[in-house]
Design a protein around this motif. Structure first.
Motif, short mmCIF file in Angstrom:
data_model
loop_
_atom_site.label_atom_id
_atom_site.label_comp_id
_atom_site.label_asym_id
_atom_site.label_seq_id
_atom_site.Cartn_x
_atom_site.Cartn_y
_atom_site.Cartn_z
N PHE A 62 0.88 -1.17 0.00
CA PHE A 62 0.00 0.00 0.00
C PHE A 62 0.91 1.23 0.00
O PHE A 62 1.65 1.45 0.95
CB PHE A 62 -0.88 -0.03 1.25
CG PHE A 62 -1.88 1.08 1.32
CD1 PHE A 62 -3.18 0.88 0.89
CD2 PHE A 62 -1.53 2.32 1.83
CE1 PHE A 62 -4.11 1.90 0.96
CE2 PHE A 62 -2.46 3.35 1.90
CZ PHE A 62 -3.76 3.14 1.46
N ILE A 63 0.91 1.98 -1.10
CA ILE A 63 1.78 3.14 -1.23
C ILE A 63 0.93 4.41 -1.11
O ILE A 63 -0.04 4.57 -1.85
CB ILE A 63 2.51 3.15 -2.59
CG1 ILE A 63 3.19 1.80 -2.85
CG2 ILE A 63 3.54 4.28 -2.64
CD1 ILE A 63 3.64 1.60 -4.27
N ARG A 64 1.31 5.25 -0.17
CA ARG A 64 0.64 6.54 0.02
C ARG A 64 1.58 7.62 -0.50
O ARG A 64 2.73 7.70 -0.10
CB ARG A 64 0.35 6.80 1.49
CG ARG A 64 -0.36 8.11 1.75
CD ARG A 64 -0.48 8.36 3.26
NE ARG A 64 -1.24 9.55 3.55
CZ ARG A 64 -0.73 10.79 3.56
NH1 ARG A 64 0.54 10.99 3.28
NH2 ARG A 64 -1.50 11.82 3.83
N TYR A 65 1.07 8.39 -1.44
CA TYR A 65 1.86 9.47 -2.04
C TYR A 65 1.32 10.81 -1.59
O TYR A 65 0.10 11.02 -1.61
CB TYR A 65 1.74 9.44 -3.57
CG TYR A 65 2.27 8.22 -4.24
CD1 TYR A 65 3.60 8.12 -4.61
CD2 TYR A 65 1.41 7.15 -4.54
CE1 TYR A 65 4.07 6.99 -5.26
CE2 TYR A 65 1.88 6.03 -5.19
CZ TYR A 65 3.21 5.95 -5.55
OH TYR A 65 3.67 4.83 -6.20
N GLN A 66 2.19 11.71 -1.24
CA GLN A 66 1.81 13.11 -1.14
C GLN A 66 2.29 13.71 -2.46
O GLN A 66 3.48 13.63 -2.79
CB GLN A 66 2.48 13.82 0.03
CG GLN A 66 2.04 15.27 0.12
CD GLN A 66 2.74 16.02 1.24
OE1 GLN A 66 3.65 15.52 1.88
NE2 GLN A 66 2.30 17.23 1.46
N GLY A 105 -1.35 3.89 -4.38
CA GLY A 105 -1.10 2.80 -5.30
C GLY A 105 -1.12 1.51 -4.51
O GLY A 105 -0.58 1.45 -3.40
N LEU A 106 -1.75 0.47 -5.05
CA LEU A 106 -1.81 -0.83 -4.39
C LEU A 106 -1.33 -1.90 -5.35
O LEU A 106 -1.82 -1.98 -6.48
CB LEU A 106 -3.23 -1.16 -3.94
CG LEU A 106 -3.74 -0.44 -2.70
CD1 LEU A 106 -4.22 0.95 -3.04
CD2 LEU A 106 -4.84 -1.23 -2.05
N ILE A 107 -0.36 -2.70 -4.88
CA ILE A 107 0.21 -3.75 -5.70
C ILE A 107 0.21 -5.04 -4.88
O ILE A 107 0.70 -5.06 -3.75
CB ILE A 107 1.66 -3.42 -6.11
CG1 ILE A 107 1.74 -2.03 -6.74
CG2 ILE A 107 2.20 -4.49 -7.06
CD1 ILE A 107 3.14 -1.50 -6.88
N LEU A 125 0.59 -5.02 3.84
CA LEU A 125 -0.64 -5.52 4.43
C LEU A 125 -0.84 -6.99 4.07
O LEU A 125 -0.61 -7.39 2.93
CB LEU A 125 -1.83 -4.71 3.92
CG LEU A 125 -1.71 -3.19 4.06
CD1 LEU A 125 -2.85 -2.50 3.33
CD2 LEU A 125 -1.68 -2.80 5.51
N GLU A 126 -1.28 -7.75 5.04
CA GLU A 126 -1.64 -9.14 4.80
C GLU A 126 -3.07 -9.17 4.30
O GLU A 126 -3.97 -8.57 4.89
CB GLU A 126 -1.53 -9.91 6.12
CG GLU A 126 -1.92 -11.36 6.02
CD GLU A 126 -1.82 -12.06 7.36
OE1 GLU A 126 -2.49 -13.09 7.51
OE2 GLU A 126 -1.10 -11.58 8.26
#
Length: 112
Positions: free
Chosen positions: A6-10, A53-55, A97-98
């Motif tokens: 789980f990628i959090r971008y500002q 972004g979620l991968i 994250l699981e």
């Protein structure tokens, strides 16, 4: 054990389109390198400077294989370099994250 990065971008809200182009490029780079792209998301209402972004990966070993492949991918490297050069990403945070069994990739059900 399936996991999701789980990628959090500002982001710079004045360069929203630049981030969108960056995210769209990952649409074919990530799957080619072995990741399951769940999606990239831009702010719609509320905060105007946070994107995600979620991968997904089957496990941490799959992620490590993906990272090795991505490092060798010319288009992936170019996309990272463009983000650095144009500075539309101000900050990036990653969380692992699981996946909760039975909740990911569920088909849409139409109500009767």
């Amino acid at each position: 054990m399936p996991i999701t990065c789980f990628i959090r971008y500002q982001i710079d809200p004045f360069q929203r389109e630049a981030f969108s182009t960056y995210a769209e490029a990952w649409g074919h780079i990530i799957p080619r390198c072995g990741g399951q792209l769940i999606g990239y998301f831009l702010p719609h209402e509320g905060s105007n400077d946070v994107a995600w972004g979620l991968i997904g990966f089957d496990d941490l070993a799959a992620y490590e294989r993906y990272r090795a492949t991505l490092r060798q991918d010319p288009e992936g490297r170019a996309n990272f370099q463009r983000a650095q050069r144009e500075r539309f990403i101000l900050r990036e945070e990653r969380s692992w994250l699981e996946d909760v069994a039975g909740t990911r990739d569920q088909p849409r059900q139409v109500a009767p």
